[in-house]
Write a protein that holds these residues in place. Structure first.
Motif, PDB file in Angstrom:
ATOM      1  N   CYS A  67      -1.952  -8.218 -11.711  1.00 59.28           N
ATOM      2  CA  CYS A  67      -2.455  -7.082 -12.047  1.00 59.28           C
ATOM      3  C   CYS A  67      -1.499  -6.307 -13.098  1.00 59.28           C
ATOM      4  O   CYS A  67      -0.635  -6.709 -13.592  1.00 59.28           O
ATOM      5  N   HIS A  69      -2.039  -7.599  -5.506  1.00 57.30           N
ATOM      6  CA  HIS A  69      -1.130  -6.915  -4.859  1.00 57.30           C
ATOM      7  C   HIS A  69      -1.751  -5.769  -3.879  1.00 57.30           C
ATOM      8  O   HIS A  69      -2.777  -5.658  -4.006  1.00 57.30           O
ATOM      9  N   CYS A 115      -4.174  -1.893  -4.508  1.00 60.14           N
ATOM     10  CA  CYS A 115      -4.715  -2.162  -5.965  1.00 60.14           C
ATOM     11  C   CYS A 115      -6.110  -1.298  -6.206  1.00 60.14           C
ATOM     12  O   CYS A 115      -7.159  -1.412  -5.659  1.00 60.14           O
TER      13      CYS A 115
END
Ligand code: ZN
Length: 177
Positions: free
Chosen positions: A50, A117, A120
């Motif tokens: 990300c 993660h 998010c």
């Protein structure tokens, strides 16, 4: 250092950038300097993460700790696995597939490491708050999405090794198998 790696013969930055800006990317660069595109060496992996600003250093530290410093290509899409596979932003999906193809072509990549993660924002935006409403639901949502992307990668690249992980905000990574 440019994106083609250490072994690329020296081009002036201006020349390299104008060649790329003309379009055609690798193929144009290849005809511009024969052999360059395929002589860029070997990367151990393609990493997908990300874009979250809180974890940029943790991601680097994690890869360093695994002995992969400067040995991986890195694609960043909001949501990581979700960014690569969703109905809301189809252009992102395309970007991911193009980059896997390029990583194989340029750097002989045979492993993809995908690290989602916790907490998010992209998951909340695309799938809704309920999809990550508590730790258990959040884990299940990520696992489902990571599995879906792994399955698509292996369909397109049958010999590709795919590793899945979920990073906490303290930088620790839980491997998903
Ligand atoms: Zn995120």
């Amino acid at each position: 250092m440019n994106c083609l790696g250490h072994s690329t013969p020296r081009l002036s930055r201006r020349t390299a950038l104008s060649a790329i800006a003309l379009g055609g990317g690798a193929s144009l660069l290849s005809s511009f300097m024969p052999g360059v595109a395929r002589a860029s060496g070997h990367a151990e992996a393609l990493l997908l993460t990300c874009m979250d600003y809180r974890l940029v250093d943790d991601v680097t530290r994690y890869m360093d700790a695994r002995g992969l410093t400067n040995k991986y290509d890195h694609v960043i899409l909001a949501g990581a696995s979700l960014g690569a596979l969703n109905d809301k932003f189809p252009t992102w999906n395309e970007v991911f597939w193009t980059h896997i193809d390029l990583a194989v072509q340029l750097h002989e990549v045979h492993r993809v490491i995908i690290i989602d993660h916790k907490d998010c924002g992209a998951y909340k935006l695309v799938l809704g708050e309920a999809s990550v409403k508590d730790a258990d639901t959040e884990l299940k949502t990520h696992v489902k999405q990571l599995y879906a992307l792994r399955s698509q990668i292996v369909t397109r690249h049958p010999h590709m090794e795919v590793e899945l992980g979920l990073m906490a905000l303290d930088g620790t990574v839980t491997q998903i198998v």
